[in-house]
Write an enzyme that holds these catalytic residues in place. Structure first.
Site, short mmCIF file in Angstrom:
data_model
loop_
_atom_site.label_atom_id
_atom_site.label_comp_id
_atom_site.label_asym_id
_atom_site.label_seq_id
_atom_site.Cartn_x
_atom_site.Cartn_y
_atom_site.Cartn_z
N LYS A 168 60.08 31.31 45.51
CA LYS A 168 59.20 31.87 46.54
C LYS A 168 59.23 31.04 47.82
O LYS A 168 59.12 31.58 48.92
CB LYS A 168 57.77 31.99 46.01
CG LYS A 168 57.61 33.11 45.01
CD LYS A 168 56.18 33.55 44.90
CE LYS A 168 56.10 34.84 44.10
NZ LYS A 168 54.75 35.35 43.94
N LYS A 217 64.34 40.58 39.03
CA LYS A 217 63.27 41.26 38.29
C LYS A 217 62.58 42.31 39.16
O LYS A 217 62.49 42.13 40.38
CB LYS A 217 62.30 40.25 37.69
CG LYS A 217 60.99 40.06 38.41
CD LYS A 217 60.11 39.07 37.68
CE LYS A 217 58.98 38.65 38.60
NZ LYS A 217 57.79 39.48 38.56
N LYS A 230 56.52 43.56 42.62
CA LYS A 230 55.70 44.25 43.61
C LYS A 230 56.12 43.86 45.01
O LYS A 230 55.97 44.63 45.95
CB LYS A 230 54.23 43.85 43.46
CG LYS A 230 53.61 44.12 42.13
CD LYS A 230 52.09 43.99 42.28
CE LYS A 230 51.43 43.60 40.98
NZ LYS A 230 51.33 42.14 40.81
N1 AQP Z 1 59.68 42.93 35.99
C1 AQP Z 1 58.80 42.63 35.04
N2 AQP Z 1 59.07 42.87 33.74
C2 AQP Z 1 58.17 42.56 32.77
N3 AQP Z 1 56.95 42.03 33.04
C3 AQP Z 1 56.65 41.79 34.33
N4 AQP Z 1 55.56 41.28 34.93
C4 AQP Z 1 55.74 41.24 36.26
N5 AQP Z 1 56.96 41.73 36.58
C5 AQP Z 1 57.54 42.07 35.40
C6 AQP Z 1 54.36 40.85 34.22
O1 AQP Z 1 53.27 41.54 34.77
C7 AQP Z 1 52.13 40.67 34.77
C8 AQP Z 1 51.55 40.62 36.18
O2 AQP Z 1 52.48 39.96 37.04
P1 AQP Z 1 52.27 39.75 38.58
O3 AQP Z 1 50.94 40.19 38.97
O4 AQP Z 1 52.70 38.37 38.94
O5 AQP Z 1 53.31 40.83 39.11
P2 AQP Z 1 54.65 40.78 39.89
O6 AQP Z 1 55.17 42.15 39.87
O7 AQP Z 1 55.52 39.68 39.40
O8 AQP Z 1 54.05 40.46 41.30
P3 AQP Z 1 54.70 40.00 42.62
O9 AQP Z 1 53.59 39.89 43.62
O10 AQP Z 1 55.85 40.85 42.97
O11 AQP Z 1 55.18 38.58 42.27
P4 AQP Z 1 56.64 38.06 42.32
O12 AQP Z 1 57.01 38.05 43.75
O13 AQP Z 1 56.50 36.70 41.70
O14 AQP Z 1 57.51 38.95 41.51
C9 AQP Z 1 52.61 39.31 34.27
O15 AQP Z 1 52.32 39.20 32.88
C10 AQP Z 1 54.09 39.38 34.47
O16 AQP Z 1 54.78 38.55 33.55
#
Ligand code: AQP
Length: 330
Positions: free
Chosen positions: A111, A194, A197
């Site tokens: 990040k 991955k 969001k």
């Molecule tokens: N791609 C994924 N596959 C499986 N599990 C996932 N999680 C997130 N992405 C995946 C799981 O969802 C929960 C909430 O995670 P989060 O709120 O951190 O969501 P995110 O989508 O990772 O959010 P962001 O804002 O986009 O963060 P970054 O930029 O870090 O990816 C967690 O249990 C997570 O493991």
């Protein structure tokens, strides 16, 4: 006693990765465990957020939880910022966390990217706040996606360091629960990144509120290779493997069963079947989310009641921590 805690950041649209990797598991667990599910808004502000959008997204995540099947009478749903003990414990745990441990965290490196000098302290300390979230309730089990594995290992290390420092057994070491075919759902545009969001491309993810036409278009445009058949080979065909994993998780099948089912099919036919399955599964969740989003009073009431219940659980535990550390208690 077994206690489950997990959180989701209100940072944008809830997507299929959040649903399969986390929220769907939360729903299964609420019947057998004492569960707390948190909208982790303090984590969200480790990167810049628009205030109005942050509030909207917190309600959206809550609506997503409810629409997926979480029941406030079976679990506690609340906003992290409304239970002040999260921040308080995070500070105390900061004082037990060597910088060397934090320097190993890959999420910070990803990040912060090249601009590490400009990255804020909150982003660096994010894993300590996550440890505090989990330990504040003496959590024993944490259902998360694969991406959070390293942070949870750190939470266990911090809990161990605290317990050893005072020669007590205050914090249980939380067990990660990372199971199923979709613990790491990948972007539809890049099978090595991955689904997230924060990805600028909406075509990289299926949002829980996407309608049937949008879901169909996104799967149709999802990147794949030139091989025609449905074969699971994550090294050579990461995008195809991702779609097979998604199908398996949605249908409750193994990868082998999915490949056997589509053994004679063209990949395009598999994509159409995947679209139908995703629309069938996610359609009711998305519709219910939209209905709940139009009733913010109801959603806010659930968050308020949840924060009161979570505070009541957190207060005696934070008092134990303060006693152990020697912090004054009037
Ligand atoms: N791609 C994924 N596959 C499986 N599990 C996932 N999680 C997130 N992405 C995946 C799981 O969802 C929960 C909430 O995670 P989060 O709120 O951190 O969501 P995110 O989508 O990772 O959010 P962001 O804002 O986009 O963060 P970054 O930029 O870090 O990816 C967690 O249990 C997570 O493991």
């Amino acid at each position: 006693m077994k206690r489950v805690f997990s959180g989701v950041q209100p940072t944008g649209n809830l997507h299929l990765g959040n649903y399969l990797g986390a929220i769907r598991r939360f729903v299964e667990l609420q019947n057998d465990f004492d569960c707390l599910y948190c909208i982790v808004d303090l984590h969200a502000i480790t990167v810049p957020q628009d205030p109005a959008e942050l509030l909207r997204a917190a309600r959206e995540v809550t609506a997503g939880f409810l629409a997926a099947g979480l029941k406030p009478e079976r679990c506690i749903i609340f906003n992290q910022s409304q239970v002040r003990e999260h921040g308080h414990l995070a500070w105390i745990l900061n004082c037990f966390t060597p910088l060397g441990w934090l320097n190993r965290m890959t999420q910070f490196k990803e990040k912060a990217g090249k601009s590490r000098e400009e990255a804020v302290l909150g982003l660096y300390a994010y894993p300590v706040l996550m440890a505090a979230d989990v330990l504040l309730y003496k959590t024993t089990h944490v259902p998360v996606g694969e991406d959070q594995k390293q942070h949870l290992e750190l939470a266990r290390d911090i809990a161990g360091a605290f317990n050893r420092r005072y020669g007590i057994d205050l914090f249980p070491l939380p067990e990660p629960m990372i199971t199923g075919a979709a613990t790491r759902v990948m972007s539809l545009r890049d099978g090595t990144a991955k689904m997230s969001k924060s990805d600028p491309s909406d075509y990289s993810r299926i949002n829980l509120t996407d309608g049937p036409d949008v879901i169909a278009k996104k799967f149709q445009k999802a990147r794949t290779d030139s091989e025609p058949g449905v074969g699971y080979d994550p090294e050579r065909r990461p995008e195809a493997a991702n779609l097979i994993n998604i199908y398996a998780a949605l249908a409750g099948l193994t990868r082998d069963e999915v490949c056997a089912r589509f053994a004679d099919a063209q990949f395009s036919a598999f994509k159409r079947a995947l679209t139908d399955l995703a629309v069938e599964t996610l359609g009711p969740v998305g519709n219910e989310m939209k209905r709940l989003m139009a009733d913010s009073g109801h959603v806010d009431g659930i968050l308020r009641a949840g924060a009161e219940r979570a505070s009541a659980l957190a207060q005696p535990i934070i008092a134990e921590v303060e006693r152990a550390v020697g912090l004054h208690q009037p």
